[in-house]
Enzyme design. Structure first.
Site, short mmCIF file in Angstrom:
data_model
loop_
_atom_site.label_atom_id
_atom_site.label_comp_id
_atom_site.label_asym_id
_atom_site.label_seq_id
_atom_site.Cartn_x
_atom_site.Cartn_y
_atom_site.Cartn_z
CG ASN A 67 5.90 -96.17 38.42
OD1 ASN A 67 5.29 -95.44 38.07
ND2 ASN A 67 6.48 -97.23 37.93
CB CYS A 73 14.32 -98.67 39.92
SG CYS A 73 15.41 -97.37 40.69
NE ARG A 74 12.12 -102.44 43.21
CZ ARG A 74 11.72 -102.83 44.33
NH1 ARG A 74 11.89 -104.02 44.89
NH2 ARG A 74 11.21 -101.67 45.07
CB SER A 75 7.04 -101.23 38.43
OG SER A 75 7.12 -99.75 38.95
CG ASP A 92 14.78 -100.87 46.15
OD1 ASP A 92 15.40 -100.39 45.21
OD2 ASP A 92 14.16 -100.21 46.94
CB CYS A 133 8.62 -101.43 42.13
SG CYS A 133 8.83 -99.92 41.40
P1 4NP Z 1 11.83 -98.79 42.77
O1 4NP Z 1 12.92 -98.30 43.40
O2 4NP Z 1 10.83 -99.15 43.97
O3 4NP Z 1 12.30 -100.19 41.83
O4 4NP Z 1 11.38 -97.53 41.96
C1 4NP Z 1 12.81 -97.40 44.57
C2 4NP Z 1 13.13 -95.91 43.94
C3 4NP Z 1 13.13 -95.08 45.09
C4 4NP Z 1 13.27 -95.39 46.36
C5 4NP Z 1 13.20 -96.61 46.82
C6 4NP Z 1 13.27 -97.57 45.94
N1 4NP Z 1 13.35 -94.29 47.40
O5 4NP Z 1 13.34 -94.56 48.62
O6 4NP Z 1 13.31 -93.16 47.04
#
Ligand code: 4NP
Length: 156
Positions: A15, A17-19, A128, A12
């Site tokens: 790294n 939340c989703r992955s 996201d 993602c």
């Molecule tokens: P992820 O979510 O891609 O599922 O880990 C996010 C985590 C942090 C951010 C964006 C998406 N950020 O902008 O900090």
């Protein structure tokens, strides 16, 4: 799919939340089925390197019985394109970023994770959840569980 799958990478943006959720859910299923598959997760961005999963992801995941220990954010590396047999992007932006980084001869390894989902034909992407509410984290889990089941059905 044709080829044998030994190693899967979930990708993602951050790294956190989703992955890592996909990593934790897939790890649980692979362990309980005793499958000879390795797995990891990584982000296309580097701003959370070394961080443990987002507290909200871990809280919602733990309520469904998943273990979120020993997960630390890292960025996708050039080596990953060689090491992993399947590289699964959570959304189209992750997919495009991976394709831009990946040598042409490994690009066949990159897919949208939800291509493996069985019960969510209307979802192509895992949205996201970072800036949203609780329901976003629940939807991530619903989609991830379904796509992990579909992935395991395809490769086992
Ligand atoms: P992820 O979510 O891609 O599922 O880990 C996010 C985590 C942090 C951010 C964006 C998406 N950020 O902008 O900090």
């Amino acid at each position: 799919m044709g080829n044998v799958i030994n190693a899967v990478l979930f990708v993602c943006l951050g790294n956190i939340c989703r992955s890592p959720t996909a990593h934790a859910v897939f790890r649980s299923k692979v362990k309980s089925l005793n499958l000879p598959i390795s797995y990891d997760s990584a982000g296309t961005a580097s701003y959370h390197i070394g961080a443990t999963p987002d507290k909200r992801s871990a809280q919602h995941g733990k309520k469904r019985g998943y273990d979120f220990s020993e997960l630390y954010a890292r960025a996708v590396s050039t080596e990953d394109f060689e090491t992993f047999d399947l590289i699964l992007a959570m959304d189209k932006s992750n997919y495009d970023d991976l394709m831009n980084e990946c040598p042409e001869h490994f690009q066949h390894k990159i897919h949208l994770f939800l291509d493996f989902a069985e019960n969510y034909p209307d979802h192509q992407e895992v949205p996201d959840p970072y800036y949203g509410g609780e329901e976003g984290f629940e939807l991530v889990l619903d989609l991830v569980e379904d796509a992990c089941n579909g992935l395991i059905n395809k490769i086992k």
